[in-house]
Design an enzyme around this catalytic site. Structure first.
Site, PDB file in Angstrom:
ATOM      1  N   LYS A  16      -1.937   8.513-105.914  1.00 39.77           N
ATOM      2  CA  LYS A  16      -1.986   7.054-106.122  1.00 39.77           C
ATOM      3  C   LYS A  16      -1.757   6.327-104.849  1.00 39.77           C
ATOM      4  O   LYS A  16      -2.325   5.718-104.159  1.00 39.77           O
ATOM      5  CB  LYS A  16      -1.298   6.668-107.385  1.00 39.77           C
ATOM      6  CG  LYS A  16      -1.489   7.240-108.579  1.00 39.77           C
ATOM      7  CD  LYS A  16      -1.265   6.232-109.957  1.00 39.77           C
ATOM      8  CE  LYS A  16       0.558   6.404-109.959  1.00 39.77           C
ATOM      9  NZ  LYS A  16       0.887   7.754-110.285  1.00 39.77           N
ATOM     10  N   ARG A  94       2.326   1.565-116.923  1.00 39.76           N
ATOM     11  CA  ARG A  94       2.564   2.805-117.354  1.00 39.76           C
ATOM     12  C   ARG A  94       2.853   2.949-118.911  1.00 39.76           C
ATOM     13  O   ARG A  94       3.313   3.958-119.303  1.00 39.76           O
ATOM     14  CB  ARG A  94       4.213   3.017-116.753  1.00 39.76           C
ATOM     15  CG  ARG A  94       4.271   2.779-115.383  1.00 39.76           C
ATOM     16  CD  ARG A  94       4.007   3.977-114.398  1.00 39.76           C
ATOM     17  NE  ARG A  94       4.118   3.681-113.071  1.00 39.76           N
ATOM     18  CZ  ARG A  94       4.736   4.540-112.353  1.00 39.76           C
ATOM     19  NH1 ARG A  94       5.232   5.663-112.470  1.00 39.76           N
ATOM     20  NH2 ARG A  94       4.588   4.071-110.902  1.00 39.76           N
ATOM     21  N   ARG A 134       7.483  16.911-102.298  1.00 46.00           N
ATOM     22  CA  ARG A 134       7.136  15.940-101.334  1.00 46.00           C
ATOM     23  C   ARG A 134       8.231  15.227-100.811  1.00 46.00           C
ATOM     24  O   ARG A 134       9.369  15.506-101.328  1.00 46.00           O
ATOM     25  CB  ARG A 134       6.253  14.747-102.225  1.00 46.00           C
ATOM     26  CG  ARG A 134       7.159  13.780-103.145  1.00 46.00           C
ATOM     27  CD  ARG A 134       6.379  12.879-103.635  1.00 46.00           C
ATOM     28  NE  ARG A 134       6.884  12.124-104.536  1.00 46.00           N
ATOM     29  CZ  ARG A 134       6.339  11.319-105.644  1.00 46.00           C
ATOM     30  NH1 ARG A 134       5.133  10.882-105.513  1.00 46.00           N
ATOM     31  NH2 ARG A 134       6.922  10.422-106.312  1.00 46.00           N
ATOM     32  N   ARG A 166      13.053  12.223-102.351  1.00 48.97           N
ATOM     33  CA  ARG A 166      13.374  10.981-102.957  1.00 48.97           C
ATOM     34  C   ARG A 166      14.306  10.977-103.895  1.00 48.97           C
ATOM     35  O   ARG A 166      14.528  11.950-104.566  1.00 48.97           O
ATOM     36  CB  ARG A 166      12.012  10.448-103.667  1.00 48.97           C
ATOM     37  CG  ARG A 166      11.638   9.010-103.404  1.00 48.97           C
ATOM     38  CD  ARG A 166      10.125   8.804-103.591  1.00 48.97           C
ATOM     39  NE  ARG A 166      10.101   8.520-105.084  1.00 48.97           N
ATOM     40  CZ  ARG A 166       8.816   8.014-105.745  1.00 48.97           C
ATOM     41  NH1 ARG A 166       7.948   7.871-105.066  1.00 48.97           N
ATOM     42  NH2 ARG A 166       9.052   7.732-107.030  1.00 48.97           N
ATOM     43  N   ARG A 177      10.871  12.434-115.830  1.00 50.02           N
ATOM     44  CA  ARG A 177       9.618  11.526-115.625  1.00 50.02           C
ATOM     45  C   ARG A 177       8.467  12.029-116.008  1.00 50.02           C
ATOM     46  O   ARG A 177       7.656  11.186-116.535  1.00 50.02           O
ATOM     47  CB  ARG A 177       9.594  11.286-114.115  1.00 50.02           C
ATOM     48  CG  ARG A 177       9.095  10.213-113.402  1.00 50.02           C
ATOM     49  CD  ARG A 177       9.439   9.590-112.228  1.00 50.02           C
ATOM     50  NE  ARG A 177      10.116  10.519-111.378  1.00 50.02           N
ATOM     51  CZ  ARG A 177       9.726  10.683-110.046  1.00 50.02           C
ATOM     52  NH1 ARG A 177       8.448  10.080-109.835  1.00 50.02           N
ATOM     53  NH2 ARG A 177      10.123  11.367-109.332  1.00 50.02           N
TER      54      ARG A 177
HETATM   55  P1  AMP Z   1       6.239   5.408-108.318  1.00 45.69           P
HETATM   56  O1  AMP Z   1       6.872   5.055-106.853  1.00 45.69           O
HETATM   57  O2  AMP Z   1       5.067   4.805-108.619  1.00 45.69           O
HETATM   58  O3  AMP Z   1       6.606   6.956-108.652  1.00 45.69           O
HETATM   59  O4  AMP Z   1       7.603   4.591-109.274  1.00 45.69           O
HETATM   60  C1  AMP Z   1       8.828   5.214-108.948  1.00 45.69           C
HETATM   61  C2  AMP Z   1       9.556   4.830-110.233  1.00 45.69           C
HETATM   62  O5  AMP Z   1       9.558   3.043-110.727  1.00 45.69           O
HETATM   63  C3  AMP Z   1       9.231   5.322-111.611  1.00 45.69           C
HETATM   64  O6  AMP Z   1       9.563   6.620-112.043  1.00 45.69           O
HETATM   65  C4  AMP Z   1       9.914   4.208-112.781  1.00 45.69           C
HETATM   66  O7  AMP Z   1      11.186   4.386-112.667  1.00 45.69           O
HETATM   67  C5  AMP Z   1       9.470   2.842-111.763  1.00 45.69           C
HETATM   68  N1  AMP Z   1       8.323   2.119-112.133  1.00 45.69           N
HETATM   69  C6  AMP Z   1       7.570   1.984-111.272  1.00 45.69           C
HETATM   70  N2  AMP Z   1       6.332   1.269-111.866  1.00 45.69           N
HETATM   71  C7  AMP Z   1       6.848   0.898-113.041  1.00 45.69           C
HETATM   72  C8  AMP Z   1       6.063   0.367-114.168  1.00 45.69           C
HETATM   73  N3  AMP Z   1       5.009  -0.333-113.903  1.00 45.69           N
HETATM   74  N4  AMP Z   1       6.996   0.161-115.239  1.00 45.69           N
HETATM   75  C9  AMP Z   1       8.276   0.627-115.384  1.00 45.69           C
HETATM   76  N5  AMP Z   1       8.766   1.272-114.289  1.00 45.69           N
HETATM   77  C10 AMP Z   1       8.061   1.613-113.179  1.00 45.69           C
END
Ligand code: AMP
Length: 222
Positions: A16, A94, A134, A166, A177
């Site tokens: 994404k 999510r 990654r 990360r 996750r």
């Molecule tokens: P990402 O960078 O999209 O992989 O998001 C990293 C982390 O941020 C996720 O594992 C969640 O802990 C949190 N996160 C990101 N977007 C959301 C969302 N829409 N709702 C809840 N937690 C989120």
């Protein structure tokens, strides 16, 4: 072109962020990533302390509270709409509850008809493999997706910073996750959007270039 809002859906590591960055670079979209907004809050020494406390969930691989997501993301969408930008939303819904809340928000703003939902479909196994491989730049936060070409890179191509794993890409956090945000978590959201009739799937098991070609075809930008 009329206002376009693309909402990208997909398990962690499905590409994404990578495809959203391409839409930004090549097509001028504003890229709004809830994960990036949360990491920026984490890195901001002047960030709201109450909001910063809520980031413990993110670091443990759990979803953060809906209120925090709505506060950060709705404000950013309004800002970009006011600038007349097309928007790509990266990972912002999510749960079905969030999907409905975003739809209500879009409806209130008269934007609902401009939203297309695109899922990058991928198995949980591939998700696990990609996430363990990654990296992220420790200076500018740029995410380097897994690909055979990127595997041996140690410095950021944007700023020369050191590449690291990360914080939430440690194997235990990844497992958690994927349990929460993998295909079991995505399935009800997929069904919700399918029933709304604005859902399109793109195969994310293929390489980055193949996905970009499919995405451009879907958007008829190619
Ligand atoms: P990402 O960078 O999209 O992989 O998001 C990293 C982390 O941020 C996720 O594992 C969640 O802990 C949190 N996160 C990101 N977007 C959301 C969302 N829409 N709702 C809840 N937690 C989120």
């Amino acid at each position: 072109m009329n206002q376009q809002i693309l909402l990208l859906l997909g398990v962690p590591g499905s590409g994404k962020g990578t495809q959203a960055k391409k839409l930004k670079e090549h097509c001028g979209f504003a890229h709004i990533s809830s994960g990036d907004l949360l990491r920026a809050l984490d890195a901001d020494p002047n960030g709201d302390p109450e909001q910063k406390k809520m980031l413990a969930d993110m670091k443990a691989g759990r979803l953060v509270s809906n209120d925090l997501i709505y506060t950060l993301v709705f404000a950013e969408i309004e800002k970009q709409v006011a600038l007349g930008k097309n928007i790509v939303l990266d990972g912002v819904t999510r749960t079905v509850e969030q999907a409905k809340a975003f739809d209500n928000f879009f409806a209130e703003k008269g934007l609902l008809d401009t939203v297309k939902v695109i899922e990058f479909t991928m198995s949980d196994d591939t998700s696990f493999k990609r996430l363990t491989k990654r990296k992220i730049c420790s200076s500018c936060g740029y995410i380097i997706p897994y690909s055979p070409d990127n595997e041996l890179k140690t410095v950021c191509e944007k700023c020369g910073g050191q590449l690291v794993v990360r914080a939430d890409d440690a194997p235990e956090a990844i497992e958690k996750r994927i349990r929460e945000q993998g295909n079991v978590g995505v399935a009800p959201i997929r069904e919700y959007y399918k029933s709304r009739g604005n859902y399109i799937a793109i195969d994310a098991e293929q390489d980055i270039a193949g996905m970009e070609t499919d995405l451009m075809q879907v958007l008829q930008l190619a």
